[in-house]
Design a protein around this motif. Structure first.
Motif, PDB file in Angstrom:
ATOM      1  N   GLU A  99      -5.576 -61.127  53.476  1.00 60.13           N
ATOM      2  CA  GLU A  99      -6.639 -61.864  53.302  1.00 60.13           C
ATOM      3  C   GLU A  99      -6.691 -63.250  53.393  1.00 60.13           C
ATOM      4  O   GLU A  99      -7.403 -63.938  53.804  1.00 60.13           O
ATOM      5  CB  GLU A  99      -7.342 -61.363  52.069  1.00 60.13           C
ATOM      6  CG  GLU A  99      -8.797 -61.853  51.891  1.00 60.13           C
ATOM      7  CD  GLU A  99      -9.663 -61.334  52.830  1.00 60.13           C
ATOM      8  OE1 GLU A  99     -10.554 -62.100  53.155  1.00 60.13           O
ATOM      9  OE2 GLU A  99      -9.698 -60.286  53.078  1.00 60.13           O
ATOM     10  N   ALA A 100      -5.600 -63.885  53.003  1.00 59.37           N
ATOM     11  CA  ALA A 100      -5.355 -65.340  52.821  1.00 59.37           C
ATOM     12  C   ALA A 100      -5.231 -65.890  54.299  1.00 59.37           C
ATOM     13  O   ALA A 100      -6.027 -66.781  54.769  1.00 59.37           O
ATOM     14  CB  ALA A 100      -4.164 -65.715  51.916  1.00 59.37           C
ATOM     15  N   VAL A 101      -4.319 -65.269  55.201  1.00 58.80           N
ATOM     16  CA  VAL A 101      -4.205 -65.809  56.363  1.00 58.80           C
ATOM     17  C   VAL A 101      -5.042 -65.598  57.294  1.00 58.80           C
ATOM     18  O   VAL A 101      -5.312 -66.557  58.329  1.00 58.80           O
ATOM     19  CB  VAL A 101      -2.609 -65.370  56.934  1.00 58.80           C
ATOM     20  CG1 VAL A 101      -1.349 -65.790  55.776  1.00 58.80           C
ATOM     21  CG2 VAL A 101      -2.571 -63.794  57.119  1.00 58.80           C
ATOM     22  N   ARG A 102      -5.855 -64.625  57.019  1.00 61.90           N
ATOM     23  CA  ARG A 102      -7.001 -64.138  58.066  1.00 61.90           C
ATOM     24  C   ARG A 102      -8.107 -65.719  57.910  1.00 61.90           C
ATOM     25  O   ARG A 102      -8.672 -65.921  58.958  1.00 61.90           O
ATOM     26  CB  ARG A 102      -7.836 -63.031  57.683  1.00 61.90           C
ATOM     27  CG  ARG A 102      -8.876 -62.456  58.505  1.00 61.90           C
ATOM     28  CD  ARG A 102      -9.320 -61.089  58.107  1.00 61.90           C
ATOM     29  NE  ARG A 102      -8.655 -60.059  58.399  1.00 61.90           N
ATOM     30  CZ  ARG A 102      -8.144 -59.359  57.440  1.00 61.90           C
ATOM     31  NH1 ARG A 102      -8.141 -59.631  55.766  1.00 61.90           N
ATOM     32  NH2 ARG A 102      -7.293 -58.439  57.570  1.00 61.90           N
ATOM     33  N   GLN A 103      -8.226 -65.950  56.524  1.00 64.17           N
ATOM     34  CA  GLN A 103      -8.980 -67.176  56.525  1.00 64.17           C
ATOM     35  C   GLN A 103      -8.650 -68.492  56.670  1.00 64.17           C
ATOM     36  O   GLN A 103      -8.977 -69.422  57.454  1.00 64.17           O
ATOM     37  CB  GLN A 103      -9.651 -67.254  55.077  1.00 64.17           C
ATOM     38  CG  GLN A 103     -10.338 -66.211  54.774  1.00 64.17           C
ATOM     39  CD  GLN A 103     -10.943 -66.270  53.069  1.00 64.17           C
ATOM     40  OE1 GLN A 103     -11.405 -67.376  52.739  1.00 64.17           O
ATOM     41  NE2 GLN A 103     -11.063 -65.126  52.421  1.00 64.17           N
ATOM     42  N   LYS A 104      -7.158 -68.622  56.359  1.00 61.99           N
ATOM     43  CA  LYS A 104      -6.668 -70.206  56.317  1.00 61.99           C
ATOM     44  C   LYS A 104      -5.100 -69.801  56.942  1.00 61.99           C
ATOM     45  O   LYS A 104      -4.115 -69.240  56.013  1.00 61.99           O
ATOM     46  CB  LYS A 104      -6.802 -70.767  54.793  1.00 61.99           C
ATOM     47  CG  LYS A 104      -8.074 -70.944  54.422  1.00 61.99           C
ATOM     48  CD  LYS A 104      -8.567 -72.144  55.321  1.00 61.99           C
ATOM     49  CE  LYS A 104      -9.949 -72.333  54.983  1.00 61.99           C
ATOM     50  NZ  LYS A 104     -10.795 -73.286  55.788  1.00 61.99           N
ATOM     51  N   GLY A 105      -4.946 -69.658  58.083  1.00 60.89           N
ATOM     52  CA  GLY A 105      -3.427 -69.409  58.671  1.00 60.89           C
ATOM     53  C   GLY A 105      -2.381 -70.349  57.936  1.00 60.89           C
ATOM     54  O   GLY A 105      -1.217 -69.673  57.869  1.00 60.89           O
ATOM     55  N   PHE A 106      -2.621 -71.597  57.538  1.00 62.35           N
ATOM     56  CA  PHE A 106      -1.523 -72.341  57.024  1.00 62.35           C
ATOM     57  C   PHE A 106      -1.143 -71.648  55.684  1.00 62.35           C
ATOM     58  O   PHE A 106       0.008 -72.110  55.055  1.00 62.35           O
ATOM     59  CB  PHE A 106      -1.888 -73.888  56.831  1.00 62.35           C
ATOM     60  CG  PHE A 106      -3.142 -73.795  55.600  1.00 62.35           C
ATOM     61  CD1 PHE A 106      -2.800 -74.278  54.455  1.00 62.35           C
ATOM     62  CD2 PHE A 106      -4.140 -74.015  56.242  1.00 62.35           C
ATOM     63  CE1 PHE A 106      -3.824 -74.483  53.523  1.00 62.35           C
ATOM     64  CE2 PHE A 106      -5.288 -74.155  55.175  1.00 62.35           C
ATOM     65  CZ  PHE A 106      -5.042 -74.452  53.908  1.00 62.35           C
ATOM     66  N   ALA A 113      -1.907 -65.066  60.841  1.00 65.98           N
ATOM     67  CA  ALA A 113      -1.971 -66.697  60.603  1.00 65.98           C
ATOM     68  C   ALA A 113      -2.050 -67.338  61.694  1.00 65.98           C
ATOM     69  O   ALA A 113      -2.734 -68.506  61.962  1.00 65.98           O
ATOM     70  CB  ALA A 113      -0.626 -66.744  59.698  1.00 65.98           C
ATOM     71  N   VAL A 114      -1.163 -67.184  62.954  1.00 66.46           N
ATOM     72  CA  VAL A 114      -0.992 -68.080  63.985  1.00 66.46           C
ATOM     73  C   VAL A 114      -2.268 -67.903  64.479  1.00 66.46           C
ATOM     74  O   VAL A 114      -2.676 -68.968  65.401  1.00 66.46           O
ATOM     75  CB  VAL A 114       0.283 -67.462  64.850  1.00 66.46           C
ATOM     76  CG1 VAL A 114       0.233 -68.174  66.309  1.00 66.46           C
ATOM     77  CG2 VAL A 114       1.272 -67.702  64.414  1.00 66.46           C
ATOM     78  N   ASP A 115      -2.964 -66.778  64.763  1.00 67.40           N
ATOM     79  CA  ASP A 115      -4.286 -66.650  65.606  1.00 67.40           C
ATOM     80  C   ASP A 115      -5.224 -67.638  64.923  1.00 67.40           C
ATOM     81  O   ASP A 115      -6.176 -68.266  65.536  1.00 67.40           O
ATOM     82  CB  ASP A 115      -4.637 -65.215  65.453  1.00 67.40           C
ATOM     83  CG  ASP A 115      -6.019 -65.026  66.170  1.00 67.40           C
ATOM     84  OD1 ASP A 115      -6.175 -65.468  67.360  1.00 67.40           O
ATOM     85  OD2 ASP A 115      -6.836 -64.419  65.687  1.00 67.40           O
ATOM     86  N   GLU A 116      -5.286 -67.643  63.655  1.00 69.94           N
ATOM     87  CA  GLU A 116      -6.265 -68.655  62.882  1.00 69.94           C
ATOM     88  C   GLU A 116      -5.817 -70.016  62.980  1.00 69.94           C
ATOM     89  O   GLU A 116      -6.624 -70.991  63.184  1.00 69.94           O
ATOM     90  CB  GLU A 116      -6.289 -68.222  61.250  1.00 69.94           C
ATOM     91  CG  GLU A 116      -7.497 -68.722  60.666  1.00 69.94           C
ATOM     92  CD  GLU A 116      -7.607 -70.045  60.319  1.00 69.94           C
ATOM     93  OE1 GLU A 116      -8.498 -70.762  60.447  1.00 69.94           O
ATOM     94  OE2 GLU A 116      -6.580 -70.562  59.882  1.00 69.94           O
ATOM     95  N   TYR A 117      -4.387 -70.264  62.866  1.00 69.84           N
ATOM     96  CA  TYR A 117      -3.815 -71.569  62.833  1.00 69.84           C
ATOM     97  C   TYR A 117      -2.614 -71.462  63.426  1.00 69.84           C
ATOM     98  O   TYR A 117      -1.641 -71.076  63.055  1.00 69.84           O
ATOM     99  CB  TYR A 117      -3.866 -72.260  61.425  1.00 69.84           C
ATOM    100  CG  TYR A 117      -3.198 -73.456  61.414  1.00 69.84           C
ATOM    101  CD1 TYR A 117      -3.389 -74.492  62.094  1.00 69.84           C
ATOM    102  CD2 TYR A 117      -1.878 -73.637  60.484  1.00 69.84           C
ATOM    103  CE1 TYR A 117      -2.540 -75.792  61.971  1.00 69.84           C
ATOM    104  CE2 TYR A 117      -1.152 -74.697  60.489  1.00 69.84           C
ATOM    105  CZ  TYR A 117      -1.516 -75.734  61.260  1.00 69.84           C
ATOM    106  OH  TYR A 117      -0.837 -77.086  61.102  1.00 69.84           O
ATOM    107  N   ALA A 143       0.917 -68.921  70.030  1.00 73.42           N
ATOM    108  CA  ALA A 143       0.912 -70.376  69.591  1.00 73.42           C
ATOM    109  C   ALA A 143       0.861 -71.650  70.441  1.00 73.42           C
ATOM    110  O   ALA A 143       0.032 -72.491  70.634  1.00 73.42           O
ATOM    111  CB  ALA A 143       2.095 -70.590  68.648  1.00 73.42           C
ATOM    112  N   VAL A 144       1.835 -71.579  71.698  1.00 73.51           N
ATOM    113  CA  VAL A 144       1.987 -72.473  72.680  1.00 73.51           C
ATOM    114  C   VAL A 144       0.487 -72.525  73.683  1.00 73.51           C
ATOM    115  O   VAL A 144       0.115 -73.528  74.052  1.00 73.51           O
ATOM    116  CB  VAL A 144       3.289 -72.400  73.426  1.00 73.51           C
ATOM    117  CG1 VAL A 144       4.212 -72.524  72.591  1.00 73.51           C
ATOM    118  CG2 VAL A 144       3.146 -71.331  74.424  1.00 73.51           C
ATOM    119  N   GLU A 145      -0.134 -71.575  73.550  1.00 73.41           N
ATOM    120  CA  GLU A 145      -1.238 -71.546  74.594  1.00 73.41           C
ATOM    121  C   GLU A 145      -2.355 -72.368  73.931  1.00 73.41           C
ATOM    122  O   GLU A 145      -3.472 -72.764  74.350  1.00 73.41           O
ATOM    123  CB  GLU A 145      -1.755 -70.130  74.754  1.00 73.41           C
ATOM    124  CG  GLU A 145      -0.980 -69.232  75.738  1.00 73.41           C
ATOM    125  CD  GLU A 145      -1.204 -68.041  76.146  1.00 73.41           C
ATOM    126  OE1 GLU A 145      -2.101 -67.345  75.274  1.00 73.41           O
ATOM    127  OE2 GLU A 145      -0.792 -67.414  77.216  1.00 73.41           O
TER     128      GLU A 145
END
Length: 295
Positions: A151-158, A177-181, A202-204
């Protein structure tokens, strides 16, 4: 009339006027910090204190003990100034229903919750659903809880940085996490930094994140091409072999002329590479700084 213009003028009033309900009310409406100049009976006056904390949340510190346990007054103070919760009663700091309202008003309030509450799974799940970055205040078991972490990383990847080592190696958690940030790749496990799909994701978005990829992916032509096409400066993180690859270097200098300095010695002298770099440099002069692929 003076306190209506500046509530702090209350400090100069005679004691009998400082204890006058209406005068104190007007003073605190205008300047909440005027509560500090009032006598004890006024600091226990609910209406006066409510006006004071609405205007200046920090004024909660001067309220009576009873009013520091009043949910409405403490919530109003928290809305104005999250740190005001430090002055609330211990009972309120440990009340899950109240604290959920408080952290929704200002997330900083959670740091003042009683330790037991920060380890309460039901409360923390509700809090994180309300505001993902509240995850960082959770206890160690909470930060190892997969459902709450997702739930946390879905909202805030960091928020991945606060997850347990096991969850940093969980493909679903890290991918979300990476998808969000995209920068969350930095906090992924070494094993997942070697995942082609994850690194490509990430690199894209930001080619410079190639620096966090496993060495084998820095030597993967597809990954490096994706990175330098997004940010030419990512060439500096590519393997020696790929910094000598004509297609990769052309892609990099075409996106950012300055990437030429990261090419192999031979390609730095190649006419085709030099032409591509010069062409990119001409176009960079009319581009906004944010569009360039600088390192």
């Amino acid at each position: 009339d003076s306190v209506k213009k500046n509530g702090l003028f209350l400090q100069f009033a005679p004691d009998e006027l400082k204890g006058d309900h209406q005068i104190a009310l007007e003073a605190c409406k205008q300047r909440g910090s005027a509560l500090v100049y009032t006598p004890e009976k006024i600091r226990g006056d609910r209406k006066v204190v409510l006006e004071a904390v609405k205007q200046y949340g920090h004024a909660l510190q001067w309220a009576s003990s009873d009013l520091k346990s009043d949910p409405q007054i403490v919530l109003e103070a928290t809305k104005n100034y999250g740190h005001a919760l430090m002055f609330a009663s211990q009972d309120l700091k440990g009340d899950p229903d109240f604290m959920l309202k408080a952290v929704t008003a200002d997330d900083i309030a959670l740091q003042y919750a009683r330790p037991k509450l920060k380890g309460d799974r039901e409360f923390m799940l509700a809090a994180v659903k309300a505001k993902g970055f509240l995850f960082r205040y959770g206890t160690k078991p909470i930060r190892a809880d997969r459902e709450i972490a997702l739930e946390a990383v879905r909202q805030k990847g960091f928020m991945l940085q606060y997850c347990s080592a096991e969850l940093k190696n969980d493909e679903e958690v890290v991918s979300l996490a990476v998808d969000e940030y995209e920068g969350a790749l930095f906090d992924a496990s070494a094993e997942l930094k070697a995942s082609k799909d994850l690194v490509m994701m990430a690199v894209e978005k930001n080619g410079l994140l190639l620096q966090h990829a496993a060495d084998k992916l820095k030597n993967n032509r597809e990954v490096v091409l994706a990175a330098v096409s997004k940010k030419g400066g990512a060439l500096q993180f590519a393997s020696e072999a790929l910094r000598a690859d004509m297609e990769v270097v052309i892609a990099a200098v075409s996106q950012y002329s300055g990437a030429l300095k990261y090419a192999s010695d031979d390609l730095k002298k190649d006419p085709e590479v030099i032409d591509a770099s010069m062409y990119a440099e001409e176009h960079e002069e009319v581009m906004s700084p944010g569009m360039k692929g600088k390192d």
